[in-house]
Design a protein around this motif. Structure first.
Motif, PDB file in Angstrom:
ATOM      1  N   ILE A  72      27.968 -34.504  97.602  1.00 16.03           N
ATOM      2  CA  ILE A  72      27.416 -33.313  96.955  1.00 16.03           C
ATOM      3  C   ILE A  72      26.792 -33.662  95.600  1.00 16.03           C
ATOM      4  O   ILE A  72      27.404 -34.344  94.786  1.00 16.03           O
ATOM      5  N   THR A  73      25.587 -33.178  95.356  1.00 17.56           N
ATOM      6  CA  THR A  73      24.980 -33.251  94.026  1.00 17.56           C
ATOM      7  C   THR A  73      25.230 -31.920  93.337  1.00 17.56           C
ATOM      8  O   THR A  73      24.771 -30.871  93.808  1.00 17.56           O
ATOM      9  N   SER A  74      25.979 -31.942  92.248  1.00 15.32           N
ATOM     10  CA  SER A  74      26.359 -30.708  91.567  1.00 15.32           C
ATOM     11  C   SER A  74      25.317 -30.318  90.519  1.00 15.32           C
ATOM     12  O   SER A  74      25.200 -30.943  89.470  1.00 15.32           O
ATOM     13  N   PHE A  75      24.582 -29.262  90.850  1.00 11.30           N
ATOM     14  CA  PHE A  75      23.662 -28.644  89.892  1.00 11.30           C
ATOM     15  C   PHE A  75      24.386 -27.542  89.121  1.00 11.30           C
ATOM     16  O   PHE A  75      23.757 -26.779  88.396  1.00 11.30           O
ATOM     17  N   SER A  76      25.681 -27.460  89.313  1.00 10.24           N
ATOM     18  CA  SER A  76      26.482 -26.394  88.721  1.00 10.24           C
ATOM     19  C   SER A  76      27.211 -26.818  87.454  1.00 10.24           C
ATOM     20  O   SER A  76      27.505 -25.982  86.594  1.00 10.24           O
ATOM     21  N   ALA A  77      27.520 -28.106  87.325  1.00  8.33           N
ATOM     22  CA  ALA A  77      28.383 -28.570  86.236  1.00  8.33           C
ATOM     23  C   ALA A  77      27.663 -28.763  84.906  1.00  8.33           C
ATOM     24  O   ALA A  77      28.300 -28.943  83.866  1.00  8.33           O
ATOM     25  N   ASN A  78      26.333 -28.746  84.907  1.00 11.00           N
ATOM     26  CA  ASN A  78      25.534 -28.887  83.674  1.00 11.00           C
ATOM     27  C   ASN A  78      25.766 -30.209  82.942  1.00 11.00           C
ATOM     28  O   ASN A  78      25.688 -30.273  81.713  1.00 11.00           O
ATOM     29  N   VAL A  79      26.059 -31.264  83.701  1.00  5.02           N
ATOM     30  CA  VAL A  79      26.332 -32.574  83.103  1.00  5.02           C
ATOM     31  C   VAL A  79      25.071 -33.438  83.131  1.00  5.02           C
ATOM     32  O   VAL A  79      24.294 -33.396  84.090  1.00  5.02           O
ATOM     33  N   LYS A 121      13.184 -18.186  80.551  1.00  5.23           N
ATOM     34  CA  LYS A 121      12.797 -19.433  79.871  1.00  5.23           C
ATOM     35  C   LYS A 121      14.023 -20.116  79.270  1.00  5.23           C
ATOM     36  O   LYS A 121      14.751 -19.508  78.474  1.00  5.23           O
ATOM     37  N   PRO A 122      14.278 -21.380  79.624  1.00  6.27           N
ATOM     38  CA  PRO A 122      15.521 -22.049  79.204  1.00  6.27           C
ATOM     39  C   PRO A 122      15.391 -22.823  77.888  1.00  6.27           C
ATOM     40  O   PRO A 122      14.342 -23.386  77.574  1.00  6.27           O
ATOM     41  N   SER A 123      16.490 -22.868  77.147  1.00  9.18           N
ATOM     42  CA  SER A 123      16.608 -23.712  75.952  1.00  9.18           C
ATOM     43  C   SER A 123      17.496 -24.920  76.216  1.00  9.18           C
ATOM     44  O   SER A 123      17.320 -25.964  75.589  1.00  9.18           O
ATOM     45  N   ALA A 124      18.461 -24.754  77.122  1.00  9.25           N
ATOM     46  CA  ALA A 124      19.450 -25.803  77.384  1.00  9.25           C
ATOM     47  C   ALA A 124      19.017 -26.649  78.590  1.00  9.25           C
ATOM     48  O   ALA A 124      17.833 -26.704  78.932  1.00  9.25           O
ATOM     49  N   ASN A 125      19.954 -27.303  79.228  1.00 12.33           N
ATOM     50  CA  ASN A 125      19.662 -28.183  80.366  1.00 12.33           C
ATOM     51  C   ASN A 125      19.884 -27.474  81.699  1.00 12.33           C
ATOM     52  O   ASN A 125      20.110 -28.111  82.720  1.00 12.33           O
ATOM     53  N   PHE A 126      19.827 -26.147  81.686  1.00 10.37           N
ATOM     54  CA  PHE A 126      19.977 -25.362  82.900  1.00 10.37           C
ATOM     55  C   PHE A 126      19.099 -24.125  82.804  1.00 10.37           C
ATOM     56  O   PHE A 126      18.632 -23.749  81.722  1.00 10.37           O
ATOM     57  N   ILE A 127      18.888 -23.497  83.949  1.00 12.64           N
ATOM     58  CA  ILE A 127      17.954 -22.379  84.017  1.00 12.64           C
ATOM     59  C   ILE A 127      18.580 -21.248  84.825  1.00 12.64           C
ATOM     60  O   ILE A 127      19.275 -21.487  85.817  1.00 12.64           O
ATOM     61  N   LEU A 128      18.364 -20.009  84.386  1.00 17.48           N
ATOM     62  CA  LEU A 128      18.871 -18.824  85.068  1.00 17.48           C
ATOM     63  C   LEU A 128      17.736 -18.158  85.839  1.00 17.48           C
ATOM     64  O   LEU A 128      16.629 -17.988  85.310  1.00 17.48           O
ATOM     65  N   ILE A 129      18.033 -17.782  87.090  1.00 17.45           N
ATOM     66  CA  ILE A 129      17.049 -17.173  87.971  1.00 17.45           C
ATOM     67  C   ILE A 129      17.589 -15.842  88.484  1.00 17.45           C
ATOM     68  O   ILE A 129      18.780 -15.732  88.818  1.00 17.45           O
ATOM     69  N   LYS A 130      16.710 -14.834  88.584  1.00 20.69           N
ATOM     70  CA  LYS A 130      17.069 -13.573  89.223  1.00 20.69           C
ATOM     71  C   LYS A 130      16.264 -13.406  90.510  1.00 20.69           C
ATOM     72  O   LYS A 130      15.039 -13.582  90.512  1.00 20.69           O
ATOM     73  N   CYS A 137      21.372 -26.706  86.848  1.00 20.76           N
ATOM     74  CA  CYS A 137      20.997 -27.624  85.772  1.00 20.76           C
ATOM     75  C   CYS A 137      19.938 -28.609  86.267  1.00 20.76           C
ATOM     76  O   CYS A 137      19.662 -28.704  87.462  1.00 20.76           O
ATOM     77  N   PHE A 138      19.358 -29.332  85.340  1.00 19.26           N
ATOM     78  CA  PHE A 138      18.280 -30.267  85.664  1.00 19.26           C
ATOM     79  C   PHE A 138      18.854 -31.655  85.925  1.00 19.26           C
ATOM     80  O   PHE A 138      19.612 -32.191  85.117  1.00 19.26           O
ATOM     81  N   MET A 139      18.468 -32.226  87.050  1.00 21.21           N
ATOM     82  CA  MET A 139      18.902 -33.561  87.433  1.00 21.21           C
ATOM     83  C   MET A 139      17.692 -34.496  87.409  1.00 21.21           C
ATOM     84  O   MET A 139      16.699 -34.217  86.739  1.00 21.21           O
ATOM     85  N   HIS A 140      17.744 -35.595  88.153  1.00 15.71           N
ATOM     86  CA  HIS A 140      16.584 -36.482  88.263  1.00 15.71           C
ATOM     87  C   HIS A 140      15.486 -35.783  89.062  1.00 15.71           C
ATOM     88  O   HIS A 140      15.773 -34.931  89.924  1.00 15.71           O
ATOM     89  N   PRO A 141      14.218 -36.104  88.821  1.00 14.42           N
ATOM     90  CA  PRO A 141      13.098 -35.405  89.471  1.00 14.42           C
ATOM     91  C   PRO A 141      13.204 -35.312  90.982  1.00 14.42           C
ATOM     92  O   PRO A 141      12.935 -34.239  91.558  1.00 14.42           O
ATOM     93  N   ALA A 142      13.593 -36.376  91.653  1.00 16.46           N
ATOM     94  CA  ALA A 142      13.654 -36.352  93.121  1.00 16.46           C
ATOM     95  C   ALA A 142      14.682 -35.330  93.613  1.00 16.46           C
ATOM     96  O   ALA A 142      14.420 -34.584  94.564  1.00 16.46           O
ATOM     97  N   LYS A 143      15.850 -35.298  92.973  1.00 15.60           N
ATOM     98  CA  LYS A 143      16.877 -34.329  93.348  1.00 15.60           C
ATOM     99  C   LYS A 143      16.444 -32.901  92.995  1.00 15.60           C
ATOM    100  O   LYS A 143      16.697 -31.946  93.740  1.00 15.60           O
TER     101      LYS A 143
END
Length: 366
Positions: free
Chosen positions: A27-34, A298-307, A346-352
């Motif tokens: 699993i690639t975790s886009f949830s942990a914001n690491v 629009k995000p400031s941190a390393n993650f983005i919120l979507i509705k 959160c943002f990972m490597h471009p391919a992921k």
């Protein structure tokens, strides 16, 4: 199908494994914001070379570590206190201040309310306005500060909205709080990821306000949640003395002490992290902000919120579609003031990132 009552934190990979039958290693975790770079090569090598550090007790005062943090953060080391993750420092601070009534800007991280409740206090929420893309309306917010509040809790940049409060706005908040004898706790866990860090970093304000404590850690930006190293910065030296009186000795182990001294001077790693996150943040926002059926904040941190704007689609559906591709996002329906139309990643490597984007866009277009 996952049960609707199940909601997952970024560290809940074992639960995912049990329910979906997917190995957590896949699993690639886009949830942990690491930080997607993981532990820096310099840290990895140095910790290996310094393994014998565990044969001795760390410095009880952590003087060298605090000096490294102070140099990195831009303050005096007398203003720094370290703890077993920022959670220990939040807990100690709440125990000392023992607020009867706290104001929390929401939606935000649930641990603040939990700690306040454990201390016998009550949390009130000031909801950020969705119509303003969760950016603070400073004039309206100031009007909600009064003598009945003991503590104000801010996460900046905020999780999960990725919105931020500027230093100029923070000064207005601190001035008003000073008038009403309100202490301010700012969680800056994600501040290093921001392109405009100098505009939202509250550490310089600690020289002018003694009703302020700033919390940070190494879990997210330095990709080391398992080392459990957090720190707080305050200009209130009496508060530091009180925390030290209550704090158990040696809550930070020797390897974490060694690691901290390396991390805060690893400029190549910091630069590479900032470049990667900045580039992917702009690219992903530009892609998603042009899509129908979703609204992108629009995000400031390393993650983005979507509705999700599509009537027959929920955050649970997006989560389910993504996890079956071994990609884990954060269903935000458990956050105060957010419904089952909100999700975060959160943002990972471009391919992921491209894998996840393809999954999200395919799901919202069905």
């Amino acid at each position: 199908m996952i049960r609707h009552t199940d909601h997952f934190h970024g560290s809940d990979l074992e639960k995912i494994e049990a329910i979906y039958g997917i190995k957590k290693e896949e699993i690639t975790s886009f949830s942990a914001n690491v930080n997607p770079l993981g532990v820096s090569p310099l840290l990895r090598k140095t910790l290996s070379d310094k393994i014998d550090a565990i044969t001795t007790y760390p410095d009880r005062e952590y003087t060298s570590l605090r000096k490294c943090i102070a140099s990195y953060a831009g303050c005096d080391y007398s203003q720094v206190i370290v703890g077993n993750g920022s959670t220990e420092l939040i807990s100690l601070f709440i125990q000392i201040k023992h607020p009867k009534k706290a104001l929390v800007i929401g939606p935000t991280y649930s641990e603040y309310e939990r700690e306040i409740s454990l201390g016998g206090g009550t949390s009130l929420y000031y909801p950020l306005d969705e119509k303003m893309d969760f950016q603070i309306n400073i004039e309206d917010f100031l009007s909600h500060l009064h003598e009945g509040i003991d503590l104000l809790v801010l996460c900046n940049p905020n999780n999960p909205t990725s919105s931020a409060i500027t230093v100029n706005q923070m000064r207005l908040i601190l001035d008003r709080c000073k008038q009403h004898d309100i202490f301010v706790m700012i969680d800056e866990t994600y501040v290093e990821f921001a392109d405009n860090m100098e505009e939202i970093n509250s550490v310089p304000l600690s020289y002018y306000y003694n009703n302020l404590i700033i919390l940070r850690g190494i879990s997210k930006f330095f990709a080391a949640p398992g080392l459990r190293l957090g720190y707080a910065i305050t200009g209130n030296l009496d508060l530091i003395k009180e925390i030290n009186k209550r704090k158990n000795p040696w809550t930070i182990n020797s390897l974490a002490e060694v690691a901290g001294a390396i991390m805060f001077t690893d400029t190549n790693y910091m630069k590479e992290t900032k470049q990667l996150i900045s580039s992917e943040r702009k690219r992903i926002y530009n892609i998603l902000s042009k899509q129908e059926n979703i609204h992108t904040y629009k995000p400031s941190a390393n993650f983005i919120l979507i509705k999700i704007l599509k009537e027959d689609l929920t955050s649970q559906d997006i989560f389910d579609a993504a996890i079956r591709k071994r990609l884990m996002i954060r269903d935000c329906s458990t956050f105060p003031f957010l419904s089952n139309k909100f999700f975060r990643f959160c943002f990972m490597h471009p391919a992921k990132n491209d894998e996840l984007l393809e999954c999200i866009l395919d799901t919202i277009k069905k």
